[in-house]
Design a protein around this motif. Structure first.
Motif, PDB file in Angstrom:
ATOM      1  N   GLY A 132      46.481  42.128  29.705  1.00 55.51           N
ATOM      2  CA  GLY A 132      45.887  43.109  28.322  1.00 55.51           C
ATOM      3  C   GLY A 132      46.756  42.919  27.218  1.00 55.51           C
ATOM      4  O   GLY A 132      45.543  42.880  25.745  1.00 55.51           O
ATOM      5  N   TYR A 133      47.636  42.021  27.275  1.00 56.41           N
ATOM      6  CA  TYR A 133      48.461  42.085  25.897  1.00 56.41           C
ATOM      7  C   TYR A 133      48.106  40.999  25.282  1.00 56.41           C
ATOM      8  O   TYR A 133      48.591  40.355  24.566  1.00 56.41           O
ATOM      9  N   MET A 134      47.377  39.570  25.929  1.00 56.39           N
ATOM     10  CA  MET A 134      47.239  38.469  25.580  1.00 56.39           C
ATOM     11  C   MET A 134      45.951  37.509  26.573  1.00 56.39           C
ATOM     12  O   MET A 134      44.987  38.250  26.987  1.00 56.39           O
ATOM     13  N   GLY A 135      45.522  37.067  25.659  1.00 56.41           N
ATOM     14  CA  GLY A 135      43.809  36.242  26.226  1.00 56.41           C
ATOM     15  C   GLY A 135      44.339  35.319  26.937  1.00 56.41           C
ATOM     16  O   GLY A 135      45.305  34.269  26.776  1.00 56.41           O
ATOM     17  N   LEU A 136      43.532  35.360  28.556  1.00 57.65           N
ATOM     18  CA  LEU A 136      45.056  34.176  29.147  1.00 57.65           C
ATOM     19  C   LEU A 136      43.301  34.025  29.917  1.00 57.65           C
ATOM     20  O   LEU A 136      42.167  34.435  29.240  1.00 57.65           O
ATOM     21  N   PRO A 137      43.811  31.634  29.914  1.00 55.22           N
ATOM     22  CA  PRO A 137      42.291  31.271  29.897  1.00 55.22           C
ATOM     23  C   PRO A 137      41.675  31.456  31.379  1.00 55.22           C
ATOM     24  O   PRO A 137      42.380  31.480  31.619  1.00 55.22           O
ATOM     25  N   TYR A 138      40.755  31.360  31.068  1.00 49.03           N
ATOM     26  CA  TYR A 138      40.013  32.018  33.043  1.00 49.03           C
ATOM     27  C   TYR A 138      39.927  33.362  33.121  1.00 49.03           C
ATOM     28  O   TYR A 138      39.926  33.747  34.042  1.00 49.03           O
ATOM     29  N   ARG A 139      40.931  34.020  32.008  1.00 56.06           N
ATOM     30  CA  ARG A 139      40.520  35.588  32.254  1.00 56.06           C
ATOM     31  C   ARG A 139      40.537  36.236  31.454  1.00 56.06           C
ATOM     32  O   ARG A 139      40.594  37.868  31.715  1.00 56.06           O
ATOM     33  N   GLY A 140      39.865  35.130  30.378  1.00 59.15           N
ATOM     34  CA  GLY A 140      39.737  35.968  29.474  1.00 59.15           C
ATOM     35  C   GLY A 140      38.581  37.979  28.601  1.00 59.15           C
ATOM     36  O   GLY A 140      39.147  38.640  28.401  1.00 59.15           O
ATOM     37  N   ILE A 141      37.892  37.604  29.674  1.00 53.61           N
ATOM     38  CA  ILE A 141      36.905  38.775  30.012  1.00 53.61           C
ATOM     39  C   ILE A 141      37.763  40.359  30.348  1.00 53.61           C
ATOM     40  O   ILE A 141      38.373  41.126  29.979  1.00 53.61           O
ATOM     41  N   TYR A 142      38.390  39.766  31.482  1.00 53.25           N
ATOM     42  CA  TYR A 142      39.264  41.140  31.382  1.00 53.25           C
ATOM     43  C   TYR A 142      40.555  41.009  30.953  1.00 53.25           C
ATOM     44  O   TYR A 142      40.500  41.990  30.689  1.00 53.25           O
ATOM     45  N   SER A 143      41.278  40.368  30.323  1.00 53.68           N
ATOM     46  CA  SER A 143      42.553  40.860  29.310  1.00 53.68           C
ATOM     47  C   SER A 143      41.716  41.555  28.098  1.00 53.68           C
ATOM     48  O   SER A 143      42.598  42.093  28.136  1.00 53.68           O
ATOM     49  N   ALA A 144      40.448  41.296  28.420  1.00 51.10           N
ATOM     50  CA  ALA A 144      39.669  41.845  27.027  1.00 51.10           C
ATOM     51  C   ALA A 144      39.304  43.620  27.410  1.00 51.10           C
ATOM     52  O   ALA A 144      39.461  44.117  26.556  1.00 51.10           O
ATOM     53  N   SER A 145      38.652  44.009  28.489  1.00 48.45           N
ATOM     54  CA  SER A 145      38.411  44.926  28.839  1.00 48.45           C
ATOM     55  C   SER A 145      39.791  45.616  28.377  1.00 48.45           C
ATOM     56  O   SER A 145      39.903  47.189  28.753  1.00 48.45           O
ATOM     57  N   GLU A 199      39.003  25.219  37.991  1.00 44.04           N
ATOM     58  CA  GLU A 199      39.966  25.097  39.726  1.00 44.04           C
ATOM     59  C   GLU A 199      40.988  25.667  40.486  1.00 44.04           C
ATOM     60  O   GLU A 199      41.579  26.580  40.498  1.00 44.04           O
ATOM     61  N   ASN A 200      41.906  24.710  39.434  1.00 41.82           N
ATOM     62  CA  ASN A 200      43.446  24.563  39.288  1.00 41.82           C
ATOM     63  C   ASN A 200      44.059  26.210  38.717  1.00 41.82           C
ATOM     64  O   ASN A 200      44.878  27.000  39.216  1.00 41.82           O
ATOM     65  N   THR A 201      43.239  27.050  37.700  1.00 40.09           N
ATOM     66  CA  THR A 201      43.440  27.530  37.568  1.00 40.09           C
ATOM     67  C   THR A 201      42.886  28.971  38.178  1.00 40.09           C
ATOM     68  O   THR A 201      44.165  30.069  38.420  1.00 40.09           O
ATOM     69  N   LEU A 262      49.467  27.072  27.211  1.00 42.23           N
ATOM     70  CA  LEU A 262      48.767  26.433  28.825  1.00 42.23           C
ATOM     71  C   LEU A 262      49.649  25.730  29.105  1.00 42.23           C
ATOM     72  O   LEU A 262      48.806  24.797  29.974  1.00 42.23           O
ATOM     73  N   ASN A 263      51.215  25.398  28.809  1.00 43.32           N
ATOM     74  CA  ASN A 263      51.760  24.674  30.092  1.00 43.32           C
ATOM     75  C   ASN A 263      52.253  25.286  31.257  1.00 43.32           C
ATOM     76  O   ASN A 263      52.093  24.459  32.129  1.00 43.32           O
ATOM     77  N   HIS A 264      52.340  26.758  30.783  1.00 44.23           N
ATOM     78  CA  HIS A 264      52.088  27.538  32.135  1.00 44.23           C
ATOM     79  C   HIS A 264      50.859  27.164  33.063  1.00 44.23           C
ATOM     80  O   HIS A 264      51.014  26.818  34.451  1.00 44.23           O
ATOM     81  N   TYR A 265      49.619  27.036  32.805  1.00 41.98           N
ATOM     82  CA  TYR A 265      48.609  27.050  33.043  1.00 41.98           C
ATOM     83  C   TYR A 265      48.221  25.062  33.520  1.00 41.98           C
ATOM     84  O   TYR A 265      47.320  25.016  34.005  1.00 41.98           O
TER      85      TYR A 265
END
Length: 267
Positions: A132-145, A199-201, A262-265
């Motif tokens: 919830g402290y950051m916008g994560l790729p492919y988890r954006g809605i979860y991060s937002a909530s 898929e990879n994420t 980006l590097n992490h994912y």
């Protein structure tokens, strides 16, 4: 006198670990579930409550007050995950997610505040997420909530201070629970422009949960907060690197932090 604790989503995962730990410490613990009849072997009572159904919240709180005549601690733990490219997640699923992770906890808070005001005491702990402290790729809605609940807690905390009601956020990192099996996955479409990256994420996210810490660590952290006279606004519980990622976001330039993600994912 033993303090009365209500834990939403107390039938499994982090909620169950917290409930068992606090029960062992002498608290009167009540968990909740949409289907309490499935948990007859629970070490503490499970009450019926669906955070998306205000009538069940009201009934649950009233039932608990009839049993105990007070509510000392509420742990807003019920929540769900959601993954997918934001472009491909149906709007109904986004709304459903926010109803569970954001509006639901707020309704639980609204239901218990009158009793806590009457008692002139109470502690509300909202379980959010380091995500919830950051916008994560492919988890954006979860991060937002989860981010929304963090901010709402900051505001609520000031609003209820005059009534001697305390409120805090606890943001866990990855723990070994069944959240991955219960979350909504936007399908990986063969013709999607996001297919390979998504898929990879997904595989990376699932591996993080599978190798996550024991939820008992969260239970110990909650117990420590309960025994703190003036809880902080925010707590983070998890791997050092996950907690440190919040510090990095605060100090690094936005684009540098984005490149790190980006590097992490591997995006």
């Amino acid at each position: 006198m033993s303090k009365v604790v209500l834990i939403t989503g107390g039938s499994s995962g982090i909620g169950k670990s917290i409930g068992e730990f606090l029960s062992h410490k002498g608290f009167k613990v009540y968990g909740t579930s949409r289907s309490p009849e499935r948990y007859t072997s629970s070490k503490f009572p499970i009450l019926k409550l669906d955070v998306k159904d205000v009538s069940t919240i009201s009934t649950c709180v009233q039932s608990l007050l009839e049993k105990e005549d007070r509510i000392d601690i509420v742990i807003n733990n019920a929540g769900v995950g959601i993954t997918g490219p934001i472009e491909e997640i149906p709007l109904d699923e986004m709304k459903n997610h926010f109803n569970t992770n954001f509006f639901g906890p707020l309704e639980v808070i609204k239901a218990v505040l009158p009793q806590m005001r009457k008692q002139q005491s109470g502690l509300i702990i909202n379980v959010t997420s380091i995500a919830g402290y950051m916008g994560l790729p492919y988890r954006g809605i979860y991060s937002a909530s989860k981010g929304a609940l963090e901010l709402a807690t900051e505001a609520l905390r000031m609003e209820v201070k005059a009534f001697n009601i305390k409120m805090t956020n606890v943001a866990p990192g990855d723990f070994a629970t069944n959240i991955a099996s219960g979350r909504f996955h936007a399908p990986v479409h063969e013709n999607s422009p996001y297919k390979l990256q998504y898929e990879n994420t997904l595989k990376l996210m699932d591996s993080h949960v599978d190798s996550g810490k024991d939820p008992i660590i969260m239970a110990e952290a909650i117990f420590k907060i309960i025994n703190t006279e003036n809880p902080k606004i925010h707590y983070k519980v998890g791997e050092l690197l996950q907690k440190f990622s919040i510090v990095l976001k605060r100090v690094l330039p936005d684009k540098v932090y984005e490149k790190m993600l980006l590097n992490h994912y591997k995006l």
